[in-house]
Design an enzyme around this catalytic site. Sequence first.
Site, PDB file in Angstrom:
ATOM      1  N   GLU A  17       8.797   3.557   3.288  1.00  0.00           N
ATOM      2  CA  GLU A  17       7.871   2.618   3.071  1.00  0.00           C
ATOM      3  C   GLU A  17       8.027   1.115   3.751  1.00  0.00           C
ATOM      4  O   GLU A  17       6.982   0.505   3.991  1.00  0.00           O
ATOM      5  CB  GLU A  17       7.785   2.280   1.400  1.00  0.00           C
ATOM      6  N   TYR A  29      12.523   0.241  -7.286  1.00  0.00           N
ATOM      7  CA  TYR A  29      13.161   1.404  -7.517  1.00  0.00           C
ATOM      8  C   TYR A  29      14.176   1.472  -8.187  1.00  0.00           C
ATOM      9  O   TYR A  29      14.687   2.349  -8.987  1.00  0.00           O
ATOM     10  CB  TYR A  29      13.555   1.935  -6.073  1.00  0.00           C
ATOM     11  N   ARG A  33      -6.987   0.686  -8.584  1.00  0.00           N
ATOM     12  CA  ARG A  33      -7.784   1.724  -8.285  1.00  0.00           C
ATOM     13  C   ARG A  33      -8.037   2.252  -7.135  1.00  0.00           C
ATOM     14  O   ARG A  33      -8.401   1.243  -6.217  1.00  0.00           O
ATOM     15  CB  ARG A  33      -9.099   1.968  -9.374  1.00  0.00           C
ATOM     16  N   PRO A  62     -14.757  10.352   1.347  1.00  0.00           N
ATOM     17  CA  PRO A  62     -13.966  10.214   2.498  1.00  0.00           C
ATOM     18  C   PRO A  62     -14.498  10.968   3.751  1.00  0.00           C
ATOM     19  O   PRO A  62     -14.338  10.953   4.961  1.00  0.00           O
ATOM     20  CB  PRO A  62     -12.458  10.691   2.191  1.00  0.00           C
TER      21      PRO A  62
END
Length: 404
Positions: free
Chosen positions: A137, A95, A206, A281
């Site tokens: 997070e 960040y 990915r 999914p």
Amino acid sequence: MITQAQKDLVKATVPVLRENGVLLTTHFYKRMFVHNPELKNVFNMGNQQNGRQQTALAMAVLAYAEHIENPGVLMPVVNGIGQKHVSLDIRPEHYAIVGEHLLASISEVLGETATPEIIDAWEVAYTQLAQIMSGHETKLYRQQVEKKGGWTGWRPFVVREKIQESAEITSFHLYPTDGGAVADFIPGQFISVRLFLPELNLLQPRQYSISNAPNGLYYRISVKKEVSGNPNPDGMISNRLHNFINPGDLIDVSAPTGTFVLKNENDNPVVFISGGVGQTPLISMLEQLIKTGSKKPKTWIHGARNKDVHAFKEMIEYWADDEKAIKKHIFYSTEVQNSIANEFYTGWVELDVLGNELMTEHTDYYICGPAPFISKHYNNLVSKGISKDYIHFEEFAPQTLSLN
């Protein structure tokens, strides 16, 4: 602590962000990769090439500026972005790098209108946003390691099975090389895989949806081969899996995450609507419902170009015809019906041809496929009076749809 005067300055940049947000974020990414090229191994360069990452970031920055008075209302967005960041092993120190280049980009793109006061206000605002994001997070990382078989960062997995599901889609069964258990997940979630791409001389991540129900032993991903003559880096990863990764090969995998998940706390009927590889999914969700003996009425609606590219066709037919566990409606856009068996519909997926029995109150709808596919069916359901609370969707890319 950000002052009211600084909040006002940030809000004053909203019109500029609406007008020039993508220009700003495009400049930002170019600048960051020049000064910190090592981050090319962290970011998905396919999403850089097609512009989706720049658009998604521009929308996120704009939303933050618009809600600077009460950033708490953005927590669903923060959670969605945070889930992606955890999957990519983004850490608090990243960040600081992003903040440096974002502030410099604001100054360079806006020029004289970016006064020192505006830059100072955005620096404080960004620090606040970074604290919100990295704090959330940290909780997600902690939740990962608290699961049985859970982990953070990258873990080596071995391909045990490689199964061709259709002319374009192949499944890979991934087992941890350490022999340990793998964390359960909520059906609908994804993992990230990381491969070295010789074409780019980079490691590239990915994200692929897990296409099986939780089993504690392995994850299955089902990958579509990119047939384009000049695939972007996403296609390069998918094609490398198809062409070069075989049983016995190792790949890096991150723990399951994601917010597009099966809502299984009620007995509502469920309708799954998918296009192409968007079914992956949803297959996980459907298998979980069948595996656990769920009594929910289940309807499967899927569109593919033709039978050759239709993955999991036999499995769906077994569940529908032999098990009588689901109702199925299959659409083939390039194949013409030539029998009286009513085996499939010709054309693109159209909910209207299925009648109104699917449009019932308190039915959960799950949609996955390309963005235009999602928008079409989402808007159709809403026009039929279906509450947005019962429509769940996910794009296979950085989120750019704003439908809810």
